[in-house]
Write a protein that holds these residues in place. Structure first.
Motif, PDB file in Angstrom:
ATOM      1  N   GLN A 114       0.849  -1.189   0.000  1.00 27.53           N
ATOM      2  CA  GLN A 114       0.000   0.000   0.000  1.00 27.53           C
ATOM      3  C   GLN A 114       0.884   1.238   0.000  1.00 27.53           C
ATOM      4  OE1 GLN A 114      -3.586  -1.254   2.794  1.00 27.53           O
ATOM      5  NE2 GLN A 114      -4.077   0.226   1.202  1.00 27.53           N
ATOM      6  N   SER A 115       0.670   2.078  -0.999  1.00 30.09           N
ATOM      7  CA  SER A 115       1.503   3.251  -1.228  1.00 30.09           C
ATOM      8  C   SER A 115       0.742   4.513  -0.857  1.00 30.09           C
ATOM      9  CB  SER A 115       1.905   3.342  -2.704  1.00 30.09           C
ATOM     10  OG  SER A 115       2.492   2.144  -3.145  1.00 30.09           O
ATOM     11  N   SER A 116       1.471   5.444  -0.257  1.00 30.93           N
ATOM     12  CA  SER A 116       0.858   6.718   0.116  1.00 30.93           C
ATOM     13  C   SER A 116       1.701   7.879  -0.402  1.00 30.93           C
ATOM     14  CB  SER A 116       0.725   6.827   1.638  1.00 30.93           C
ATOM     15  OG  SER A 116       0.199   8.088   2.001  1.00 30.93           O
ATOM     16  N   ASP A 117       1.041   8.900  -0.930  1.00 32.52           N
ATOM     17  CA  ASP A 117       1.709  10.174  -1.166  1.00 32.52           C
ATOM     18  C   ASP A 117       1.905  10.850   0.177  1.00 32.52           C
ATOM     19  OD1 ASP A 117       2.015  10.435  -4.014  1.00 32.52           O
ATOM     20  OD2 ASP A 117      -0.160  10.509  -4.166  1.00 32.52           O
ATOM     21  N   ALA A 118       2.933  11.649   0.366  1.00 34.52           N
ATOM     22  CA  ALA A 118       3.963  12.053  -0.579  1.00 34.52           C
ATOM     23  C   ALA A 118       5.131  12.520   0.263  1.00 34.52           C
ATOM     24  CB  ALA A 118       3.496  13.148  -1.515  1.00 34.52           C
ATOM     25  N   SER A 119       5.837  13.578  -0.174  1.00 32.05           N
ATOM     26  CA  SER A 119       7.059  14.017   0.506  1.00 32.05           C
ATOM     27  C   SER A 119       6.815  14.943   1.685  1.00 32.05           C
ATOM     28  CB  SER A 119       7.964  14.729  -0.500  1.00 32.05           C
ATOM     29  OG  SER A 119       8.354  13.862  -1.533  1.00 32.05           O
ATOM     30  N   MET A 120       5.636  15.521   1.811  1.00 29.46           N
ATOM     31  CA  MET A 120       5.344  16.468   2.897  1.00 29.46           C
ATOM     32  C   MET A 120       4.447  15.871   3.978  1.00 29.46           C
ATOM     33  SD  MET A 120       6.255  18.248   0.086  1.00 29.46           S
ATOM     34  CE  MET A 120       4.852  18.682  -0.916  1.00 29.46           C
ATOM     35  N   GLY A 121       4.199  14.565   3.873  1.00 24.91           N
ATOM     36  CA  GLY A 121       3.350  13.929   4.859  1.00 24.91           C
ATOM     37  C   GLY A 121       2.410  12.938   4.201  1.00 24.91           C
ATOM     38  N   ILE A 122       1.486  12.370   4.989  1.00 25.26           N
ATOM     39  CA  ILE A 122       0.547  11.355   4.506  1.00 25.26           C
ATOM     40  C   ILE A 122      -0.690  12.053   3.971  1.00 25.26           C
ATOM     41  CG2 ILE A 122      -0.703   9.262   5.079  1.00 25.26           C
ATOM     42  CD1 ILE A 122       2.358   9.120   5.451  1.00 25.26           C
ATOM     43  N   THR A 123      -0.909  11.953   2.676  1.00 22.67           N
ATOM     44  CA  THR A 123      -2.034  12.661   2.066  1.00 22.67           C
ATOM     45  C   THR A 123      -3.311  11.835   2.155  1.00 22.67           C
ATOM     46  OG1 THR A 123      -1.704  11.787  -0.155  1.00 22.67           O
ATOM     47  CG2 THR A 123      -0.432  13.735   0.457  1.00 22.67           C
ATOM     48  N   ASN A 124      -4.421  12.513   1.959  1.00 23.08           N
ATOM     49  CA  ASN A 124      -5.728  11.864   2.028  1.00 23.08           C
ATOM     50  C   ASN A 124      -6.744  12.679   1.235  1.00 23.08           C
ATOM     51  OD1 ASN A 124      -7.963  10.341   2.713  1.00 23.08           O
ATOM     52  ND2 ASN A 124      -8.204  11.256   4.740  1.00 23.08           N
ATOM     53  N   PRO A 125      -6.688  12.554  -0.096  1.00 24.29           N
ATOM     54  CA  PRO A 125      -7.627  13.339  -0.920  1.00 24.29           C
ATOM     55  C   PRO A 125      -9.006  12.701  -0.994  1.00 24.29           C
ATOM     56  CG  PRO A 125      -6.187  12.052  -2.320  1.00 24.29           C
ATOM     57  CD  PRO A 125      -5.725  11.799  -0.907  1.00 24.29           C
ATOM     58  N   GLY A 126      -9.546  12.324   0.174  1.00 25.70           N
ATOM     59  CA  GLY A 126     -10.861  11.710   0.229  1.00 25.70           C
ATOM     60  C   GLY A 126     -10.849  10.202   0.339  1.00 25.70           C
ATOM     61  N   TYR A 127      -9.641   9.587   0.395  1.00 24.36           N
ATOM     62  CA  TYR A 127      -9.560   8.130   0.495  1.00 24.36           C
ATOM     63  C   TYR A 127     -10.236   7.607   1.760  1.00 24.36           C
ATOM     64  CZ  TYR A 127      -5.572   8.274  -2.851  1.00 24.36           C
ATOM     65  OH  TYR A 127      -4.746   8.459  -3.919  1.00 24.36           O
ATOM     66  N   ARG A 128      -9.913   8.253   2.886  1.00 18.99           N
ATOM     67  CA  ARG A 128     -10.249   7.710   4.194  1.00 18.99           C
ATOM     68  C   ARG A 128     -11.061   8.746   4.988  1.00 18.99           C
ATOM     69  NH1 ARG A 128      -5.138   7.213   2.977  1.00 18.99           N
ATOM     70  NH2 ARG A 128      -4.460   8.839   4.419  1.00 18.99           N
ATOM     71  N   PRO A 129     -12.387   8.683   4.901  1.00 19.28           N
ATOM     72  CA  PRO A 129     -13.222   9.699   5.560  1.00 19.28           C
ATOM     73  C   PRO A 129     -13.007   9.801   7.060  1.00 19.28           C
ATOM     74  CG  PRO A 129     -14.506   8.383   4.029  1.00 19.28           C
ATOM     75  CD  PRO A 129     -13.180   7.704   4.137  1.00 19.28           C
ATOM     76  N   ASP A 130     -12.584   8.704   7.687  1.00 21.45           N
ATOM     77  CA  ASP A 130     -12.435   8.710   9.148  1.00 21.45           C
ATOM     78  C   ASP A 130     -11.011   9.055   9.596  1.00 21.45           C
ATOM     79  OD1 ASP A 130     -15.093   7.948   9.394  1.00 21.45           O
ATOM     80  OD2 ASP A 130     -14.600   5.807   9.310  1.00 21.45           O
ATOM     81  N   ASP A 131     -10.103   9.267   8.658  1.00 20.65           N
ATOM     82  CA  ASP A 131      -8.731   9.632   9.016  1.00 20.65           C
ATOM     83  C   ASP A 131      -8.728  11.026   9.622  1.00 20.65           C
ATOM     84  OD1 ASP A 131      -5.970  10.394   8.997  1.00 20.65           O
ATOM     85  OD2 ASP A 131      -5.588   8.900   7.454  1.00 20.65           O
ATOM     86  N   GLU A 132      -8.174  11.159  10.824  1.00 19.93           N
ATOM     87  CA  GLU A 132      -8.226  12.432  11.547  1.00 19.93           C
ATOM     88  C   GLU A 132      -7.152  13.422  11.124  1.00 19.93           C
ATOM     89  OE1 GLU A 132      -8.210  11.468  15.673  1.00 19.93           O
ATOM     90  OE2 GLU A 132     -10.244  10.603  15.625  1.00 19.93           O
ATOM     91  N   GLY A 133      -6.319  13.036  10.173  1.00 17.14           N
ATOM     92  CA  GLY A 133      -5.318  13.974   9.667  1.00 17.14           C
ATOM     93  C   GLY A 133      -3.909  13.562  10.025  1.00 17.14           C
ATOM     94  N   ALA A 134      -2.960  14.100   9.279  1.00 13.17           N
ATOM     95  CA  ALA A 134      -1.544  13.794   9.452  1.00 13.17           C
ATOM     96  C   ALA A 134      -0.772  15.080   9.675  1.00 13.17           C
ATOM     97  CB  ALA A 134      -1.021  13.062   8.215  1.00 13.17           C
ATOM     98  N   THR A 135       0.492  14.948  10.016  1.00 11.93           N
ATOM     99  CA  THR A 135       1.344  16.127  10.158  1.00 11.93           C
ATOM    100  C   THR A 135       1.647  16.695   8.784  1.00 11.93           C
ATOM    101  OG1 THR A 135       2.357  15.182  12.138  1.00 11.93           O
ATOM    102  CG2 THR A 135       3.511  17.020  11.076  1.00 11.93           C
ATOM    103  N   ALA A 136       1.359  17.968   8.597  1.00 15.76           N
ATOM    104  CA  ALA A 136       1.645  18.660   7.340  1.00 15.76           C
ATOM    105  C   ALA A 136       2.995  19.352   7.486  1.00 15.76           C
ATOM    106  CB  ALA A 136       0.549  19.661   7.012  1.00 15.76           C
TER     107      ALA A 136
END
Length: 721
Positions: free
Chosen positions: A79-101
């Motif tokens: 399982q691959s995730s973007d990108a270089s500035m942190g873990i992105t979530n362009p709508g993939y995971r509605p329940d994801d509370e966010g990552a460090t930007a």
């Protein structure tokens, strides 16, 4: 924070090769082919479509790429995730509370601090693992050849050596945590205009001395598990199907043992597998763009008729397995601790060290003990700091402070947004300057903003430009009439400070009117605090420009960008006639003086250099002393440049080091150049060549500001590859 986890499980390269061979031999052909496709996870309202039925229902952590595992042989799902500035979530995971930007890579490039970049890589990998992601699509190390490129914020610099050193440390940080990292985008992904149909034309030897040298050094220093190819063509052949670059250079001359994945929607033909591509990524995007997924039925058919040899099919799979086994992604233990507070501190330190003080006419730092009337104008500074757009944009914990839809043409148009991270600069400035009173003006019109400026002691004007994937800028101006607003504000109040949030240089027609200019880039979720700390003097600015700021595009090799404004799908050819003479190198060659040079950055203290001594041999080693002669602690970034090589005037960054010093403190620094930066590449011989003769070396504050110079004699030699 940098501790390696699963250290006992990680394999040596030779052990990983052996195990990959043993496991691959036990696979069926169906299993082999299943590993060669990566599927884009479900994004609501995506042009790619709904959830792909090939992704099992029990897979809930949607990501940029899913490849099924082979449980009977211990091969995990990939399982691959973007990108270089942190873990992105362009709508993939509605329940994801966010990552460090984290800050943009161009901001980290300004830090000239490899250790800081590595710490960020460790943090990103831990957040990836907490979501079950074992491949991070990080390691952006394309060179900033064009200041209009929408993705320059995802890359470190215009210099091959600086970019390579920093990119390698991000990869090392990520892979130390049991997560495979890519380096991307191989290669010459230097413009976004019609990128799927762009042909990047360059002299092959100059390519080896610039963009390819970046990847070569970064690979040697980090051994990334994967290389991601670009969308564009190079000299007429698509990056993902360029047999010369992938088979002859990357896997041949350099001996790279990992796997090559495509970018998403960048695999139009099955025979890319013969030319060096190992995995088709984002396969549904290929269906959308090219009407097919070449690595499914077409690749199987080619294998059945003998056009895809069994040895090549096995090699493709072994390379992928080797990448997983080398970092022990198949032997994960318990999920590592994710200390989000610590990650925020790393993001804050990245923003602090990335901020560049471009100009300061005794305006900064602002006094914290005076009852100043301060006007904060424009840039959505009452809401937050901005981010770049596209696949690299990271949704922070708690969500964005605001999202403003911009839109645009092409497949990436709907992803072109202005993202705002809280807290706001206005909020942080009120904390940093408690004795001041603040007015805010949105910069709605020049006249209205000037009224607020007139009644203030000091103006802090924010200028922003949203840049991102799928778009190049038409020029270097600030959008939405911001240049006119800043100009009017500076006319109304000469005590004007400008803070820029951009991913590239700006034209700054108002530069001569303002007292100070601060380039904050896209500083990430902690950016507002870092900006306030620098303006108030709590932090001494130490960033140095990793990209040349030209006076105008007339100084650029291509004042007009080919293809700009053409409809989506138009073939475009960009001839990189500057070859290896990128950025500051081009300015040195042409004699054009930039607005702000590569390596430039001011401080609230002063540094002196002395005792420069240079030795020859197989390379150049420079030793010198740096002294903080001011009254504040601060960090300096002394830089060593080649200015002449055996009679050939040639500007090259040979080395750098970030040095933190107390007032009056001195430190001796020793830097050894990579011999390839001193050399020319001889394509006919397939080797690097250092010519006999005298080499001039300069110690400076930037590529245009040299303090000490000397000479050394080198004996000619050839080496490779």
């Amino acid at each position: 924070m940098t501790t390696t986890i699963d250290e006992k499980a990680a394999a040596t390269p030779d052990d990983a090769d052996r195990r990959a061979r043993e496991v691959e031999e036990q696979l069926t052909d169906d299993e082999r082919f299943s590993l060669l496709i990566s599927l884009l996870g479900y994004i609501p309202d995506s042009a790619v479509g709904g959830r792909d039925p090939r992704i099992p229902e029990d897979v809930t952590n949607m990501s940029a790429g899913y490849t099924p595992g082979i449980p009977r042989l211990g091969i995990p799902a990939i399982q691959s995730s973007d990108a270089s500035m942190g873990i992105t979530n362009p709508g993939y995971r509605p329940d994801d509370e966010g990552a460090t930007a984290f800050p943009a890579l161009v901001a980290l490039g300004s830090s000239f601090n490899p250790q800081l970049v590595r710490e960020g890589g460790v943090a990103i990998a831990r957040e990836a693992r907490s979501r079950g992601f074992n491949v991070q699509l990080a390691g952006g190390c394309n060179l900033a050849r064009d200041p209009r490129n929408g993705r320059n914020f995802e890359y470190y610099s215009e210099d091959p050596y600086l970019s390579a050193v920093l990119a390698a440390e991000q990869v090392n940080g990520i892979q130390s945590q049991g997560v495979v990292s890519t380096l991307k985008h191989f290669t010459l992904n230097c413009n976004e205009t019609n990128r799927h149909w762009l042909d990047a034309v360059i002299d092959p030897d100059a390519h080896r001395e610039s963009d390819l040298l970046t990847f070569q050094i970064a690979i040697e220093r980090s051994q990334p598990g994967a290389i991601m190819s670009g969308y564009n063509k190079i000299n007429g052949e698509y990056a993902g199907g360029n047999g010369h670059l992938l088979n002859e250079v990357l896997k041949g001359a350099w001996g790279y043992r990992g796997y090559v994945m495509s970018d998403w929607g960048a695999t139009p033909e099955w025979d890319f597998a013969l030319k060096g591509l190992d995995q088709e990524s984002g396969a549904q995007a290929d269906t959308m763009l090219w009407g097919k997924e070449p690595f499914t039925d077409e690749l199987r058919a080619a294998h059945e008729r003998g056009d895809l040899p069994k040895e090549r099919l096995s090699d493709m799979v072994r390379r992928m397995l080797r990448a997983l086994f080398t970092v022990a992604a198949d032997q994960w233990g318990p999920t590592p601790e994710v200390d989000m507070a610590r990650h925020d501190e790393i993001a804050l330190e990245g923003a602090r060290q990335g901020i560049v003080l471009l100009k300061n006419d005794r305006a900064l730092p602002l006094p914290t003990d005076e009852p100043l009337k301060i006007a904060v104008i424009g840039g959505y500074a009452q809401q937050g700091v901005i981010s770049g757009t596209g696949s690299g944009a990271v949704a922070p914990v708690g969500g964005f402070a605001g999202v403003i839809k911009i839109g645009g043409a092409g497949v990436m148009g709907k992803h072109r947004n202005l993202f705002l991270f809280q807290p706001s600069p206005l909020e942080e400035l009120t904390k940093a300057l408690p004795n001041a009173t603040f007015d805010f003006d949105p910069g709605y019109t020049p006249a209205e903003a000037a009224l607020t400026a007139k009644r203030s002691d000091v103006v802090i004007a924010f200028g922003i430009r949203v840049e991102g994937e799928g778009f190049d800028s038409a020029d270097l101006s600030l959008p939405w009439g911001q240049d006119a607003v800043i100009d009017a504000v500076a006319d109304a109040n000469p005590n004007t400070i400008v803070v820029l949030e951009t991913g590239n240089p700006a034209s700054m027609p108002w530069r001569g009117k303002v007292k100070a200019i601060v380039e904050a880039w896209y500083p990430g979720q902690a950016g507002a605090r870092a900006i306030a700390e620098v303006l108030s003097g709590a932090v001494n600015p130490s960033g140095r420009l990793p990209i040349t700021f030209p006076e105008s595009l007339d100084q650029h090799p291509r004042p007009e960008l080919p293809g700009l404004g053409t409809p989506w799908g138009t073939p475009v050819t960009i001839e990189y006639t500057e070859g290896a003479e990128i950025g500051y190198r081009w300015h040195a060659k042409t004699g054009a003086k930039p607005m702000y040079a590569f390596g430039h950055g001011l401080s609230y203290t002063a540094f002196e250099y002395s005792d420069l001594d240079v030795d020859g041999g197989d390379t150049i080693t420079a030793t010198f002393t740096v002294t903080n002669t001011g009254d504040r602690a601060g960090a300096d970034v002394p830089q060593i440049y080649l200015t002449e090589a055996a009679g050939d005037e040639r500007r090259r960054l040979l080395g750098f080091e970030r040095v933190e010093l107390e007032p009056g403190e001195s430190r001796q620094v020793s830097l050894a150049a990579d011999p390839r930066v001193l050399a020319r590449f001889d394509g006919a011989a397939g080797q690097w060549r250092i010519d006999d003769g005298t080499y001039r070396v300069a110690l400076g504050r930037s590529a245009e500001d040299f303090v000490l110079e000397t000479e050394v004699v080198l004996e000619g030699r050839q080496f490779g590859p």
